[in-house]
Design an enzyme around this catalytic site. Structure first.
Site, PDB file in Angstrom:
ATOM      1  CG  ASP A  36      40.192 -18.338  36.054  1.00 18.52           C
ATOM      2  OD1 ASP A  36      38.878 -18.975  35.281  1.00 18.52           O
ATOM      3  OD2 ASP A  36      40.965 -18.448  35.628  1.00 18.52           O
ATOM      4  CE  LYS A 191       4.005  -4.493  43.028  1.00 18.84           C
ATOM      5  NZ  LYS A 191       4.749  -5.590  41.544  1.00 18.84           N
ATOM      6  CG  ASP A 217       3.305  -8.019  36.051  1.00 13.04           C
ATOM      7  OD1 ASP A 217       2.993  -6.936  35.198  1.00 13.04           O
ATOM      8  OD2 ASP A 217       3.562  -7.476  37.505  1.00 13.04           O
TER       9      ASP A 217
END
Lengths: 293, 293
Positions: A36, A191, A217
């Protein structure tokens, strides 16, 4: 160093390296997931006064619940000082409400972590408008390490004389630090983002014709920014384009996206376990543990 | 009733019914999931002093993070009284350490909810050794409603004269309450569990030969307990076996498991949205909202 390092099965490798470097005992948190979706976790029956938990927060939501469970249980077992090492720290990007009512998740998650842990150690958190980690994560100690020197060392060995390029202005300081250590030329792109997966990148003025370029990056997520930058660098005459990142998040088909753009090699740290891991943050994390108050 | 009901898209139907019954305004929390797994949530720009959040906690972990984000943001937007309606409440089963070091998640999650909400309303929480919801969820108000009367009314209409059978001793009080309202015969089985999906069930002494039987339980999760009980009831000569549950959790292949055992119909409340939903808890939840202090 005294104390105990708790970790989860999927970070066993990094945990072992940190524990060896810090001379600590490492014990795995037992984890069972019921059909679950509920978790059952088990700690050692007895815990020392100081405990360190390693849990990187890529795909963070379920892991945040693990942190809640482990931290609260550790306190009830008498732990006085609890440190979180989250080599990758999630929810650091959403640092303001861009429209009214938008939930500032950095603040909420940062406060949540600070409520659970005395010290939080991370590597290259993706902070924008907030400059210090302690402003985002107001724990007693909030320590942001940088993998830029490690990646720069790797690049110096693999691509001596490379040009370092950051894919956006936010990478500037970080790429500059990496470049300075080895005298690399460097610059950053501009960007423009049009959605989760749509970005445009404008190259810097610096000529890359005939040169080896390494795109650096802090995080590779969708891979689209790196891919656009790589395509433009190759079109501008770069001899090769490789990628060096701290966090190899690589969601969905990101890796394919980056390689299809003509990128040669991808190097990352082991902050997030990934086939591209080429340099380990374990010694740096162990040193930071040793310097905690 | 004044106040605002916040809900998530997957609970739009139940939210609308509660809001209509309680004469409240219902507004959807905008939710975006980034490719890296992080959530971006957006609330209305202005919130009233009292706010109700509807969030059922099946498959709970990501939803617990949603609760953290929404509750903290609502407080920072000035909300003074915050109610959680969680028709299904997770993590209520793990209420003690069965082996030393095992994390008592009921206590941790209950405390977490109490730290975020002034009032918590749920239906048929799966409590074992802790008898009152307020012991598990120490919020200012912790209200456990029961869907037993609703399911009993449904059974009285669809299978008059049925025998009600609870699949284990824990269902006893609850099945007794449902049976009393309509004068049903009832009994409970004895369950032995050997793992998440392996259970054995011993039928009660009560004869079911030639009779319509309705298996009643608070939750249908793996479906194995219900399936084993249904098989034995049919083997003992029951004319038919149907199933009535409050929470249609039905993890993985649970529904197939139950139907393959010869079960005729499955009826559930809309605590968890599911094709088997046959009766609504919305009016009952709306009444409970109206009675909050």
């Amino acid at each position: 160093m005294d104390g105990l390092l708790l970790y989860f099965e999927d970070e066993r490798l990094l945990a072992g390296q940190i524990a060896r470097a810090a001379d600590m005992r490492a014990v795995q948190v037992k984890r069972h997931r019921f059909p679950d979706g509920e978790l059952k976790l088990q700690l050692p029956a007895a815990l020392p006064a100081r405990v360190v938990l390693l849990r990187g927060l890529d795909m963070p939501n379920e892991k945040l619940v693990e942190l809640l469970l482990v931290a609260q249980a550790a306190r009830s077992l008498g732990v006085g000082h609890l440190t979180l090492i989250a080599p990758y720290l999630a929810y650091m990007r959403q640092d303001m409400a861009f429209v009214p009512g938008e939930i500032v998740s950095q603040q909420v998650v940062g406060g949540f972590l600070a409520s659970l842990f005395d010290a939080v150690i991370t590597v290259d958190p993706h902070l924008h408008r907030v400059s210090r980690l302690s402003d985002a994560v107001p724990a007693r100690q909030a320590i942001a390490l940088s993998a830029a020197p490690l990646l720069a060392g790797l690049i110096a060995a693999r691509r001596p004389g490379a040009v370092l390029i950051g894919p956006d202005a936010e990478a500037d300081q970080w790429v500059a630090a990496a470049a300075a250590a080895h005298g690399f030329d460097y610059a950053v792109c501009v960007k423009q983002r049009h959605g989760d997966r749509e970005v445009d990148v404008a190259l810097p003025g610096l000529s890359v014709k005939g040169r080896s370029v390494v795109l650096m990056d802090d995080v590779a997520s969708s891979g689209h920014t790196l891919a656009r930058a790589a395509e433009k660098l190759l079109a501008a005459g770069a001899a090769s384009v490789d990628v060096a990142v701290t966090h190899a998040l690589f969601a969905d088909h990101a890796l394919t996206t980056v390689l299809a753009a003509g990128v040669g090699e991808i190097w990352s740290t082991d902050c997030i376990a990934h086939p591209s891991n080429a340099v380990s943050v374990a010694p740096m994390l162990a040193r930071a543990l040793g310097e905690l108050s």
